[in-house]
Design a protein around this motif. Sequence first.
Motif, PDB file in Angstrom:
ATOM      1  N   SER A  61      -2.879  -4.827  -6.477  1.00  0.00           N
ATOM      2  CA  SER A  61      -1.580  -4.250  -6.841  1.00  0.00           C
ATOM      3  C   SER A  61      -1.472  -3.916  -8.323  1.00  0.00           C
ATOM      4  O   SER A  61      -0.582  -3.163  -8.722  1.00  0.00           O
ATOM      5  N   GLN A 110       2.100   1.739  -3.554  1.00  0.00           N
ATOM      6  CA  GLN A 110       1.060   2.282  -4.419  1.00  0.00           C
ATOM      7  C   GLN A 110       0.836   3.759  -4.150  1.00  0.00           C
ATOM      8  O   GLN A 110       0.610   4.546  -5.076  1.00  0.00           O
ATOM      9  N   HIS A 111       0.904   4.137  -2.878  1.00  0.00           N
ATOM     10  CA  HIS A 111       0.766   5.551  -2.537  1.00  0.00           C
ATOM     11  C   HIS A 111       1.879   6.376  -3.172  1.00  0.00           C
ATOM     12  O   HIS A 111       1.660   7.522  -3.588  1.00  0.00           O
ATOM     13  N   ARG A 117       0.834  -1.214   0.000  1.00  0.00           N
ATOM     14  CA  ARG A 117       0.000   0.000   0.000  1.00  0.00           C
ATOM     15  C   ARG A 117       0.864   1.258   0.000  1.00  0.00           C
ATOM     16  O   ARG A 117       0.539   2.248  -0.662  1.00  0.00           O
TER      17      ARG A 117
END
Length: 721
Positions: free
Chosen positions: A173, A134-135, A131
């Motif tokens: 993802s 991805q951020h 996460r």
Amino acid sequence: MDAMDIDERPLPPPKRQRVVEYTHADTEVCRFEALPTPVLLLALSNLLLHPPTHRQYSKSLYLSILATWKCLSYQNLDPDVECRAWTALAELGFRMGLGEQDVEQHVETAITKAHPTLRPYKVHLTVLSARISQHQRKFKQAQTTIRRLLSTFIAPNDLPNLVYTAHLAHIASFSTLDGSGSLIPSAQSLKAIQDFSDLATRNSHRDIIKLAAVLRLQTLVQMGSWDGVQEALNEAEVLLEYPTASEPSKLAESAALFAHTKRPLHDSALLIYALTLGIIFYTYVGDTPSVEARTKILHEMLDGGILDKLGYGVVEIPFPASRPLCIQFARPRILMVLAFLITSIAKRDPVGRKPKRKIFAMEGLLVVDKELKKDAALPPWASAADVEAHYSRLNKLKADLICELVGVAVMRSEFVEAERHLAEVISHTRNEGLWAQYSARITLLHAQLAHGLNQTDRALQCYQVAAYLSRKREHVDNDDDGMEDPWINAASRAGEVWLWIGMFRREMASYPPESINEEYVKEQEELLRKHAEEVVRTCEGLGSTLMSVACVLRAALTNEFLKAKMHLRQGLQLVTTSTDNHLKALIMALIASQYLNTSTEHAEAMLGTAEQLAAGLGAQPKAPKNSSSSSSLSQSQSQGSQVGGSGKPMDGVGNAALRLWIGERSAELKRRAGDDEAARVQDGMNHKLRAVVRKIEQRKDSPLVGGRTWAGATPAGGRVV
């Protein structure tokens, strides 16, 4: 005895407490030992947990982080306690928000230093790491992190909730940024979903197979891969045990029974998703019976209170001898407002006294306004970013609902109401920071209203600006440059072409026939046709509504009578199946124009139907029966539906421009048949309609907001150009 004597009396001796004899075993059970300080500090964050809407949220978050750091300051911590502390610190960082100063760095440090001794923490920490990637827009790194977890750590004998959590993270993802800056799944997501489904099939976990089917359906819709949606929808509906899903009529008949059938909560949540996606798909392809059946089931479930059972939207899928898999669905209040929005869009017919398209949009607006005034019902573990996302979704839904009201108002020629709603949506999007996302759509509405008011210069300018703001782009531009939207772009370009057709037709009609330069006409027609061909090809791939628009444009631009006839019949079939009576009125008028000189009876029938539809676009609600002025109101509205005789010159008339054209053709046919009396009556009606059209065109004070219309085009013969 006075009060002083009473106060000075000695108190009675305390009651003797009963002494209980404990055995040695009872003494061992009742012996309490003080918790170690690190364990107590670690548990403090759970004790202080408050939802992000609570007034003490910030304080509880600060104290939780402070207690966790204090726990980590102790020497020689137990490895399990240390792992839990670093994991808790990472989770608290996500709750605080990765956008806050230094929070992202602290979360990365916490994930790196947490060396899990328990398998569940390994999965959880890896998902948190993905996460973070991805951020940071490091999508490849997120995919590699989860893929390594699946290939090197997850074992077949692991608990199902851990295995499926890792696979769901693997699916997530593969999301990438689109032209509007939103995360959307990619083709690799479908492969990951298939692996997820295959694993559930090998393990005989039917509930996970259902989840995978709905995930695949949602992914295809998000990607815009409409060719594969039908198959995925059928698969999901079979797994969710739809009754005779292939027959919409039977599905509608059993809607109430099917909706209220007792089923596990996670099945109900999946069913709501499948119904919503099914309504979207069948609205896109223009299959009204299938839309109606699924809409009926959805509203039966909502009326039955299913959303109250969903709580925070977190649903558990149970497994034997294992902890359940927790899935976060959309918030229940978001689903409620979304149901009103998609139902309003699905009800395409704007004809009638109380069109359902308008009613559902208005009711949805009441619901979303009520929700925006309340504190969001979010779980205690939610973050401030979740609160912001919740209200952002509600504000977007509100903007969409107001836009629907603008569109239906313009289609019904209720221009004053359209202007009021458009001013409302402009104010709302500006105040809530949504202007960039809605600027193209609002500009298109401006263009359509200007088109309806016959303000051709302004309409042309707004069509071109809307097409520019919604254009395809490789990367996200600055915030004031609109957002990529293929549907708005195609609709804007189609409106521009249609306006050019009307303007060119009007220009040719203004010259005497003997003074027209044939070479100039052919040159202009060729330029217009070349420009329109690309627009038509784009419209043909974007659903039934734009497909029917493409049919009308092809009919208008062709030089062959039979081809024009074929395209119009195809368009008529599409709008009939989708009950788009607004566009159907235009198509029937165009078809009637082809038979004016060849089949009078057929032309009269077509003109009559088109007239009914055009007049129904302005039908007003009936006056209450118990009203003292009901008779006068009914008389006024009856006159208004004919010639605009109600309070305002445009109320109750419907599409005055189209009705005037139909009336002129009808009068001509009556004279041919020798019915001079009927022709004189029709001429009188045409005179009043002409006055209404003139008043509409003279509205110079209008701020111009609006919807689709055909005021610029005059169908005649087999061609428009």
